[in-house]
Design a protein around this motif. Structure first.
Motif, mmCIF file in Angstrom:
data_model
loop_
_atom_site.group_PDB
_atom_site.id
_atom_site.type_symbol
_atom_site.label_atom_id
_atom_site.label_comp_id
_atom_site.label_asym_id
_atom_site.label_seq_id
_atom_site.Cartn_x
_atom_site.Cartn_y
_atom_site.Cartn_z
ATOM 1 N N LEU A 221 0.839 -1.178 0.000
ATOM 2 C CA LEU A 221 0.000 0.000 0.000
ATOM 3 C C LEU A 221 0.883 1.240 0.000
ATOM 4 C CD1 LEU A 221 -2.943 1.192 0.417
ATOM 5 C CD2 LEU A 221 -2.447 1.097 2.865
ATOM 6 N N LYS A 222 0.518 2.212 -0.805
ATOM 7 C CA LYS A 222 1.210 3.491 -0.839
ATOM 8 C C LYS A 222 0.242 4.593 -0.418
ATOM 9 C CE LYS A 222 4.502 2.286 -4.500
ATOM 10 N NZ LYS A 222 5.025 2.651 -5.851
ATOM 11 N N LEU A 223 0.733 5.486 0.432
ATOM 12 C CA LEU A 223 -0.110 6.541 0.978
ATOM 13 C C LEU A 223 0.276 7.928 0.471
ATOM 14 C CD1 LEU A 223 -0.306 5.346 4.705
ATOM 15 C CD2 LEU A 223 -1.929 4.906 2.856
ATOM 16 N N ASP A 224 1.194 7.998 -0.471
ATOM 17 C CA ASP A 224 1.657 9.313 -0.916
ATOM 18 C C ASP A 224 0.650 10.030 -1.808
ATOM 19 O OD1 ASP A 224 1.957 7.428 -2.852
ATOM 20 O OD2 ASP A 224 3.890 8.142 -3.582
ATOM 21 N N LEU A 229 -7.791 12.802 4.399
ATOM 22 C CA LEU A 229 -7.562 11.990 5.592
ATOM 23 C C LEU A 229 -8.631 12.326 6.623
ATOM 24 C CD1 LEU A 229 -5.830 10.078 7.353
ATOM 25 C CD2 LEU A 229 -4.513 12.079 8.059
ATOM 26 N N VAL A 230 -9.285 11.281 7.142
ATOM 27 C CA VAL A 230 -10.321 11.431 8.165
ATOM 28 C C VAL A 230 -9.911 10.607 9.379
ATOM 29 C CG1 VAL A 230 -12.753 11.120 8.753
ATOM 30 C CG2 VAL A 230 -12.106 11.755 6.416
ATOM 31 N N VAL A 231 -9.900 11.219 10.543
ATOM 32 C CA VAL A 231 -9.616 10.532 11.803
ATOM 33 C C VAL A 231 -10.924 10.508 12.599
ATOM 34 C CG1 VAL A 231 -8.216 10.475 13.889
ATOM 35 C CG2 VAL A 231 -7.236 11.348 11.753
ATOM 36 N N ASP A 232 -11.516 9.339 12.680
ATOM 37 C CA ASP A 232 -12.779 9.188 13.401
ATOM 38 C C ASP A 232 -12.505 8.764 14.842
ATOM 39 O OD1 ASP A 232 -15.461 9.161 13.866
ATOM 40 O OD2 ASP A 232 -15.843 7.240 12.876
ATOM 41 N N GLU A 233 -13.290 9.305 15.769
ATOM 42 C CA GLU A 233 -13.132 9.020 17.203
ATOM 43 C C GLU A 233 -11.678 9.291 17.633
ATOM 44 O OE1 GLU A 233 -15.659 8.627 18.877
ATOM 45 O OE2 GLU A 233 -17.197 7.603 17.716
ATOM 46 N N ALA A 234 -11.223 10.500 17.431
ATOM 47 C CA ALA A 234 -9.834 10.843 17.736
ATOM 48 C C ALA A 234 -9.523 10.673 19.214
ATOM 49 C CB ALA A 234 -9.543 12.282 17.293
ATOM 50 N N ASP A 235 -10.484 10.960 20.088
ATOM 51 C CA ASP A 235 -10.227 10.790 21.518
ATOM 52 C C ASP A 235 -9.954 9.343 21.871
ATOM 53 O OD1 ASP A 235 -12.783 10.182 20.747
ATOM 54 O OD2 ASP A 235 -13.723 10.832 22.615
ATOM 55 N N LEU A 246 -0.467 7.608 14.523
ATOM 56 C CA LEU A 246 -1.042 8.774 13.856
ATOM 57 C C LEU A 246 0.045 9.709 13.352
ATOM 58 C CD1 LEU A 246 -4.060 9.667 16.193
ATOM 59 C CD2 LEU A 246 -4.143 8.609 13.941
ATOM 60 N N ALA A 247 1.114 9.853 14.130
ATOM 61 C CA ALA A 247 2.224 10.697 13.684
ATOM 62 C C ALA A 247 2.877 10.119 12.432
ATOM 63 C CB ALA A 247 3.249 10.850 14.810
ATOM 64 N N ALA A 248 3.043 8.791 12.388
ATOM 65 C CA ALA A 248 3.638 8.160 11.204
ATOM 66 C C ALA A 248 2.741 8.322 9.978
ATOM 67 C CB ALA A 248 3.898 6.678 11.486
ATOM 68 N N ILE A 249 1.435 8.137 10.146
ATOM 69 C CA ILE A 249 0.513 8.289 9.022
ATOM 70 C C ILE A 249 0.463 9.740 8.574
ATOM 71 C CG2 ILE A 249 -1.909 8.079 8.347
ATOM 72 C CD1 ILE A 249 -2.104 5.692 10.254
ATOM 73 N N ASN A 250 0.577 10.657 9.513
ATOM 74 C CA ASN A 250 0.613 12.078 9.151
ATOM 75 C C ASN A 250 1.807 12.379 8.255
ATOM 76 O OD1 ASN A 250 0.017 14.975 9.394
ATOM 77 N ND2 ASN A 250 1.818 15.027 10.733
ATOM 78 N N LEU A 273 -3.395 17.655 19.198
ATOM 79 C CA LEU A 273 -3.252 16.784 18.030
ATOM 80 C C LEU A 273 -3.647 17.525 16.760
ATOM 81 C CD1 LEU A 273 -2.747 13.977 16.794
ATOM 82 C CD2 LEU A 273 -5.135 13.422 17.317
ATOM 83 N N ALA A 274 -4.721 18.311 16.823
ATOM 84 C CA ALA A 274 -5.156 19.059 15.642
ATOM 85 C C ALA A 274 -4.108 20.081 15.207
ATOM 86 C CB ALA A 274 -6.493 19.754 15.938
ATOM 87 N N MET A 275 -3.427 20.693 16.160
ATOM 88 C CA MET A 275 -2.394 21.674 15.810
ATOM 89 C C MET A 275 -1.239 21.015 15.067
ATOM 90 S SD MET A 275 -2.284 23.964 19.303
ATOM 91 C CE MET A 275 -0.840 24.845 18.730
ATOM 92 N N ARG A 276 -0.991 19.729 15.344
ATOM 93 C CA ARG A 276 0.136 19.052 14.693
ATOM 94 C C ARG A 276 -0.204 18.553 13.297
ATOM 95 N NH1 ARG A 276 0.698 16.597 19.901
ATOM 96 N NH2 ARG A 276 -0.216 14.673 19.068
ATOM 97 N N VAL A 277 -1.450 18.145 13.065
ATOM 98 C CA VAL A 277 -1.775 17.470 11.801
ATOM 99 C C VAL A 277 -2.703 18.288 10.908
ATOM 100 C CG1 VAL A 277 -1.516 15.228 12.928
ATOM 101 C CG2 VAL A 277 -3.779 16.243 12.749
ATOM 102 N N MET A 278 -3.190 19.445 11.361
ATOM 103 C CA MET A 278 -4.147 20.209 10.568
ATOM 104 C C MET A 278 -3.642 21.634 10.338
ATOM 105 S SD MET A 278 -7.621 18.883 12.517
ATOM 106 C CE MET A 278 -8.761 19.203 11.182
ATOM 107 N N ARG A 279 -4.207 22.264 9.296
ATOM 108 C CA ARG A 279 -3.824 23.626 8.940
ATOM 109 C C ARG A 279 -5.041 24.537 9.125
ATOM 110 N NH1 ARG A 279 -1.856 20.363 4.825
ATOM 111 N NH2 ARG A 279 -3.728 20.876 3.603
#
Length: 560
Positions: A221-224, A229-235, A246-250, A273-279
């Motif tokens: 599988l390639k993710l590039d 990207l959707v993160v469901d039930e992040a808590d 999550l950091a690796a997938i980011n 978490l949102a500050m690290r992976v979202m804009r």
């Protein structure tokens, strides 16, 4: 559909919804199409509107009404979204509809470009007097000679296998009128070869983080090329320790155009978490904690011990109004034991927890959806991702470790605006957890009793208990409970706790006897330095006063 839509067409609800059975693509309502003009106003593609009409849904929920237009954005520009909404409010469709809409439009654009290229090549061949080239044949993706690592355009991450399977099933229901759009489900506990075959030519992958990274590291599988990207039930993701995954997938999906994150609350850890992976994400919050689950009646029953809780549960499960129910246990051992007890008592019950094989978990969930099982005894592995319309009752036999898990537990009933009942059984030692749940939901429990099954001890007072010696200093009425003081009822007069004053008939461990008055009206001390004891200083009932062996040698300092 998991957290999908609000209102079905006004038709009688069957015992179980055929739209939840895998492999059954028949509509859940009659042949009359539902009015989906409200969904059409959101700008969704025609194949999605046809699927929504087949499922019989007519009105989008509040979270869908706000999140779908924001997620679709304008042409070439997408907004990152951070969404908080209660369980059962339609969060799944809130991210599936815009993602699938964008994939459909992208697929149409790619097909149009490919068609234009073929027409150009055909025109050039005719101009040269040659035969027009034929359309290349589609290669069989299951043939090893034609293997190619999957390159999905969208990725949905879920914390549990059951939730991932439910989301994938909902996505399949929505794309049944979309030609060439493939959905793949990647979870642990399933054969690798089967999942690798399903990944071929997949446009949307719904996965748990562990198995997804395993397939990526093995070059299956390639993710590039993931654009969404959707993160469901992040808590729940963070609770289960998926922060590193999550950091690796980011990092692997750094070229994506949009990120959507769904969580029960905007807790500080979710914001970090949102500050690290979202804009610059836009926030959508539908329900405040005190507005949650208004359609679910929540009641509390106090019990003296585990046997009392078991009797209360047995009484409730014999209610004829129960269609299907989920009984939540605290541990896997308690889950298996309770399921076996219910089976011995004649109930149609099965257990579901993380120690079972994935195949067995799938079969038991399928039996629940098809109505073959009435009672599911589960741990918190089933607190998210199970959507069965026939579940009318949820029983908390064992309390959750975290207060926020309570809202996800009771969210298994009262789905999509239906009414439900959540019953919680708690022992008096669990009152701190009950207070935590009340503080989190901002909804006080309504304690009830069953005639003939009342607890022998008095339920705890809603006010904050006083620490220290809580008994009376004189012959007046008791001032309140202290730390370890009697819990109530007749025990107030008969028995004391650690450090309690005794004014009744019998002393307890560590109790302090109330001295009898001397003939002169003054009370004599219970003991003196020379060890002498007066007759009146002995506790009532002939008991002895507990004195630590090192009472005289112990240094005077604050206890830990």
């Amino acid at each position: 559909m998991t957290d999908s839509f609000e209102d079905r067409a006004a038709l009688p609800m069957p015992a179980h919804d055929t739209a939840f059975v895998e492999g059954d693509s028949s509509p859940s309502v009659d042949a009359t199409p539902a009015d989906v003009s409200a969904f059409a106003a959101l700008g969704l593609a025609e194949p999605l509107l046809r699927a929504v009409a087949d499922l019989g849904f007519t009105q989008p929920t509040a979270v869908q009404q706000q999140a779908v237009p924001m997620a679709m954005g304008s042409t070439g520009a997408f907004n990152d979204l951070l969404v908080s909404s209660q369980t059962g409010s339609g969060k799944t469709a809130a991210f599936l509809l815009p993602v699938l809409h964008t994939l459909i439009r992208q697929q149409e654009a790619d097909e149009a470009a490919e068609r234009a290229e073929r027409e150009r090549l055909a025109a050039d061949a005719v101009a040269r007097g040659e035969t027009a080239p034929k359309k290349p044949r589609r290669k069989d993706p299951t043939n090893p000679r034609h293997f190619k690592a999957a390159e999905p355009g969208a990725l949905v991450l879920c914390p549990t296998r059951e939730l991932a399977q439910q989301v994938a099933h909902d996505a399949i229901e929505l794309v049944k009128h979309c030609r060439g759009l493939r959905i793949a489900n990647v979870v642990g506990g399933m054969p690798y070869a089967l999942q690798i075959a399903k990944l071929q030519n997949a446009n949307l992958v719904v996965a748990t983080p562990g198995r997804l990274l395993d397939l990526q590291r093995s070059m299956q599988l390639k993710l590039d090329k993931v654009r969404f990207l959707v993160v469901d039930e992040a808590d729940r993701m963070l609770d289960l320790g998926f922060a590193d995954d999550l950091a690796a997938i980011n990092d692997l999906t750094a070229q994506r155009q949009q990120t959507m994150m769904f969580s029960a609350t905007f807790a500080p850890r979710i914001q970090q978490l949102a500050m690290r992976v979202m804009r610059e994400p836009k926030r959508v919050q539908i329900d405040s904690p005190q507005e949650k689950h208004q359609n679910i009646r929540q009641v509390l029953f106090w019990a003296d011990n585990a046997q009392h809780k078991r009797a209360l549960l047995d009484h409730w499960l014999r209610d004829a109004s129960i269609e299907q129910a989920i009984v939540f246990a605290s541990t896997q051992i308690e889950c298996d034991g309770l399921a076996n007890d219910l089976q011995q008592a004649g109930f149609s019950a099965v257990a579901l927890h993380g120690a079972l094989s994935q195949g067995l978990r799938n079969r038991r969930l399928m039996a629940l959806r098809q109505g073959q099982v009435q009672i599911l005894v589960a741990t918190d592995v089933a607190a998210r991702g199970i959507d069965v319309p026939a579940i009318t009752h949820v029983f908390n036999f064992g309390l959750p470790m975290k207060a926020e898990d309570y809202t996800h537990r009771i969210g298994r009933t009262g789905r999509a605006g239906r009414d439900g009942l959540a019953v919680t059984f708690a022992e008096f030692r669990d009152r701190r957890r009950i207070q935590d749940i009340e503080h989190f939901t901002r909804q006080p429990f309504k304690a009830e009793v069953i005639p003939g099954m009342e607890p022998r001890e008095r339920p705890p007072e809603p006010r904050k208990p006083a620490f220290g010696r809580g008994g009376p200093r004189s012959g007046a009425e008791p001032r309140g409970r202290g730390f370890g003081a009697p819990r109530g009822g007749q025990h107030e007069r008969d028995r004391g706790g650690f450090g309690a004053w005794q004014g009744g008939d019998r002393g307890g461990f560590g109790s302090q006897a109330r001295p009898s008055p001397a003939p002169g009206g003054r009370a004599q001390p219970a003991g003196r330095g020379d060890g002498a004891r007066t007759a009146g200083a002995r506790p009532a009932g002939g008991g002895k006063v507990f004195v630590p062996f090192d009472a005289k040698r112990r240094p005077h300092k604050a206890s830990r």
